[in-house]
Design an enzyme around this catalytic site. Structure first.
Site, PDB file in Angstrom:
ATOM      1  N   THR A 106       2.214   0.256 -60.910  1.00 46.42           N
ATOM      2  CA  THR A 106       3.512  -0.029 -61.518  1.00 46.42           C
ATOM      3  C   THR A 106       3.270  -0.488 -62.950  1.00 46.42           C
ATOM      4  OG1 THR A 106       4.416  -0.680 -59.375  1.00 46.42           O
ATOM      5  CG2 THR A 106       5.637  -1.360 -61.334  1.00 46.42           C
ATOM      6  N   LYS A 161      11.028   1.922 -59.875  1.00 43.74           N
ATOM      7  CA  LYS A 161      10.245   0.857 -59.231  1.00 43.74           C
ATOM      8  C   LYS A 161      10.499  -0.485 -59.916  1.00 43.74           C
ATOM      9  CE  LYS A 161       7.124  -1.346 -56.807  1.00 43.74           C
ATOM     10  NZ  LYS A 161       5.692  -1.031 -56.859  1.00 43.74           N
TER      11      LYS A 161
END
Length: 282
Positions: free
Chosen positions: A96, A171
């Site tokens: 991420t 995300k």
């Protein structure tokens, strides 16, 4: 069959790699920490001496390290993935990170006739081990489809969200919303306690009612103590909220971002925290 490569064998990456092996796909591994390779001793996984060597034999290279700097180290560093990425191959960034990091890597890969997709995941090690990770993918449709045989060994669902960077945006927003929900749940429990209702009892009731949420469930599992979750996941959540803040820099702050920042304060997790818990590192 698709030959997969994997870098980043931490608490989440290791079971992802194991799922690839269990599916019978050829797999090559490289790790910054040799100890993380011990779990794959005696398996059919092949080991590469460098990330470039790994990339030179793989169709899809998955990278699951912690932050932007880690991704850039293994991809662009000396003998990094980019140096060995062959035409037609795909680099899948499971970390991420900032969407622009993936876009920059995509531009560099295109010069080699290769591709990048961003594919951050959600669910943690248990979901990876059971093949139930949520995989949020951004990139060209053709590149995404090349990755599906690999992604579907550990991901269900695998959702293509749009162009390169869309997976990271999704995300980051998901984790920001979770953090905000957690903070609101913690506030409700604290208010209930002030009014004479024990936090554990309120969490039990709310968990079976219209106020139920995943965040409330995680708070209840932590003993209704926000700092306990902060000690385990505050660094990662702080990183993701900080990245979301960077995406909206210069625009009016949305309520979800403001609430997420308040939640991090409740957890005792500074916004600029970048270090993940040791268990998440390879």
């Amino acid at each position: 069959m698709t030959h997969a490569g994997f870098i980043g064998l931490g608490s989440q990456g290791a079971p992802m790699a194991q799922r690839v092996l269990d599916a019978g796909l050829p797999l090559t591994l490289w790790a910054r920490s040799p100890a993380s390779l011990e779990a794959f001793a005696g398996t059919k996984a092949e080991l590469a001496a460098t990330p470039a060597e790994l990339a030179s034999v793989c169709d899809v290279v998955g990278v699951c390290v912690v932050a932007d700097a880690d991704v850039e180290e293994v991809v662009l560093g000396p003998s990094g993935v980019m140096a060995g990425l062959r035409p037609g191959a795909v680099l899948a960034v499971h970390s991420t990170v900032h969407p622009d990091t993936c876009r920059r890597l995509g531009a560099l890969a295109a010069e080699r006739g290769a591709h990048v997709v961003d594919a951050p995941v959600s669910g943690g090690g248990p979901a990876a081990a059971s093949g139930k990770l949520l995989v949020m993918v951004g990139g060209e449709s053709e590149a995404v489809e090349r990755c599906r045989p690999v992604f579907e060994t550990y991901g269900d669902p695998v959702v293509h969200l749009g162009p390169l960077g869309a997976g990271q945006v999704t995300k980051l927003l998901n984790n920001t919303l979770f953090t905000a929900n957690f903070g609101i749940a913690a506030s409700a429990l604290a208010l209930g306690q002030q009014l004479g209702v024990e936090p554990e009892r309120f969490a039990e009731v709310a968990g079976h009612g219209s106020a139920a949420s995943f965040a409330l469930g995680r708070l209840a599992a932590s003993g209704c103590d926000p700092a306990r979750l902060g000690s385990m996941a505050g660094g990662l959540l702080g990183k993701d909220v900080r990245l979301m803040g960077a995406l909206v820099d210069g625009t009016p702050a949305e309520a979800v971002l403001a609430q997420a920042r308040v939640a991090l304060e409740r957890m005792g997790a500074p916004l600029d925290a970048l270090d993940a818990p040791d268990a998440a590192k390879e």
